[in-house]
Design an enzyme around this catalytic site. Structure first.
Site, PDB file in Angstrom:
ATOM      1  CB  VAL A  82       5.748  -2.892   4.367  1.00 49.09           C
ATOM      2  CG1 VAL A  82       6.335  -2.642   2.984  1.00 49.09           C
ATOM      3  CG2 VAL A  82       6.555  -2.155   5.424  1.00 49.09           C
ATOM      4  CD  GLU A  83       3.973  -8.384   2.794  1.00 48.43           C
ATOM      5  OE1 GLU A  83       3.341  -9.167   2.049  1.00 48.43           O
ATOM      6  OE2 GLU A  83       4.722  -8.780   3.706  1.00 48.43           O
ATOM      7  CG  MET A  84      -2.162  -6.840   1.738  1.00 52.49           C
ATOM      8  SD  MET A  84      -3.277  -8.255   1.716  1.00 52.49           S
ATOM      9  CE  MET A  84      -2.692  -9.149   0.280  1.00 52.49           C
TER      10      MET A  84
ATOM     11  CB  VAL B 198      -0.947   0.010   1.215  1.00 55.45           C
ATOM     12  CG1 VAL B 198      -1.924  -1.159   1.146  1.00 55.45           C
ATOM     13  CG2 VAL B 198      -0.178  -0.022   2.530  1.00 55.45           C
TER      14      VAL B 198
END
Length: 459
Positions: free
Chosen positions: A257-259, A215
């Protein structure tokens, strides 16, 4: 003391040592089972003198100079291979690690263990011809018992690699839900990122980036491994922090850091607001939309992501024309350079943790600052031995999944193969041989849904 007396004493000493050597170098009784024979061979050969956390060092390990060399050899031996789990399995007559089995079989075939400098001073440590045959017979029997190669032609039944199955048993209703969830951006905080964003099924199960973007364009710190054939991995993630595909699926949605979702309650709330989806989900999972059910469904879908029927699989099944002569040479080189001792099984990997930089310091040569991701398995265990130790990646469809290594530093297969030769085997593989190995690796691209797997990023 007279020279004659010294000479006599030396002869007597050598005779005694020779007698000890001959006694110690006697093969196990033929009446023993192959497992019992192997247990005796491993014990007498002194494997535990180097390949355990607490090695049995000889008295001269306390001597200056020589002692330092002995201690270094023992430390290096343990870093490369811990024999204790295999010794325990032999003692219990239980399942031996497939990778341990492959490693021991290879060094027995090559005659490289115990090393000459070891058994020159540890007189009973050598493995004689009869013991070698016993060890190889044990390896073949153990592989057939615990890791049967049912799809391969008889001549390839004892290979360390196996063809991929056409399918594994799954719950189709759960898998259908899992496929929807795999592509659902509602798992992310701003509804922009899904599992498929980093593991595209149209791009080899990866995104072909050094580090994936989450994101707000945030970049992770490790290269995204392919999702295809992850069913065969013994753990998930480079550091092995997830024991199952379901546990792996639970990680990215909450990773900042990802979703970056705050919680699975938040995710479940968004999914429940979709009346049609909620109804379909509850028809399969009566207790409704929960974290456990979400990750279970994704796991069930990911177990369907197999890529059987590669050219190499067809070759193993008996079709000698399925791959080129150069690919066959490449496969033989793959075995010659010990690649097939870690890249084993259906996925040609994913079955053990191995040290990155056994024979040379990869991270020093890389020249960039060390990151927490570079610690590998140590992130989870905090054990010094696990620093820079990673789950071995599977090599299926590897021609589609560049860049390579956990840090995504190798842009091409040629570079990756050459680097593995240097850092894991300690050899500079000639360019002509690298090319043949790459030709073999190209034969590992399989089929998905009946069609050869392709990558939209590769034109």
């Amino acid at each position: 003391m007279k020279k004659s007396t010294i000479l006599t004493a030396a002869v007597v000493l050598l005779s005694i040592m020779g007698g000890v050597y001959l006694a110690a170098d006697t093969a196990p009784e033929q009446s023993l089972t192959p497992t019992a024979q192997m247990a005796e061979i491993v014990g007498v050969s002194g494997c535990a003198d180097c390949h355990t956390a607490e090695p049995s060092l000889p008295f001269y390990a306390e001597f200056p100079v020589a002692g330092d060399l002995v201690k270094k050899d023992a430390a290096d031996g343990y870093r490369a291979f811990d024999v204790q789990p295999m010794m325990q399995a032999l003692a219990d007559d239980s399942k031996v690690s497939e990778v341990d089995l492959a490693k021991v079989e290879k060094v027995i075939l090559d005659g490289t263990m115990p090393p000459a400098k070891y058994y020159m001073v540890q007189w009973g440590a050598n493995v004689n011809g009869e013991e070698q045959q016993m060890a190889l017979a044990w390896a073949k029997e153990a592989r057939a018992k615990y890791y049967p190669n049912k799809l391969a032609a008889p001549e390839f039944a004892n290979e360390t690699v196996r063809p991929i199955e056409d399918a594994v048993e799954v719950n189709p209703l759960k898998a259908t839900l899992g496929e929807l969830l795999y592509h659902d951006t509602r798992l992310s905080v701003d509804n922009t990122v899904s599992c498929a964003s980093c593991h595209g099924l149209n791009t080899g199960g990866v995104d072909n980036k050094q580090y994936s973007e989450g994101v707000n364009g945030q970049k992770g710190g490790v290269n995204a491994p392919t999702v295809f054939n992850a069913h065969y991995n013994f753990v998930q993630f480079w550091d092995g922090r997830a024991e199952t595909l379901a546990a792996q699926a639970a990680g990215p949605p909450l990773n900042p850091v990802e979703m970056a979702s705050a919680s699975f309650d938040e995710i479940c709330g968004k999914l429940k607001a979709d009346a049609a989806f909620d109804k379909a989900f509850t028809a399969v999972y009566p207790d409704g939309i929960t974290e456990q059910n979400i990750t279970d469904a994704i796991q069930e879908f990911e177990r369907t992501l197999l890529t059987p029927n590669s050219s190499f699989d067809k070759y193993l099944k008996g079709d000698k024309a399925a791959i080129s002569a150069e690919a066959v040479e490449g496969y033989n080189l793959f075995k010659k350079y010990d690649c097939a001792t870690c890249h084993i099984g259906e996925n040609l990997g994913g079955r053990s943790y191995e040290l990155m930089g056994i024979m040379a310091d990869y991270f020093a040569d890389r020249g960039s600052e060390l990151t927490n991701e570079d610690n590998g398995r140590n992130k989870e265990t905090k054990l010094e031995r696990d620093i820079h130790r990673f789950k071995v990646p599977g090599l299926r469809n590897v021609a589609l999944t560049a860049p390579y290594f956990h840090d995504g530093t190798q842009a091409t297969l040629d570079a990756a193969v050459a680097a593995m030769g240097k850092y894991e085997v300690g050899v500079e593989i000639p360019a002509s041989e690298v090319s043949k190995i790459v030709t073999f690796l190209n034969s590992l691209t399989g089929e998905y849904k009946g069609k050869i797997l392709t990558n939209d990023n590769i034109k």
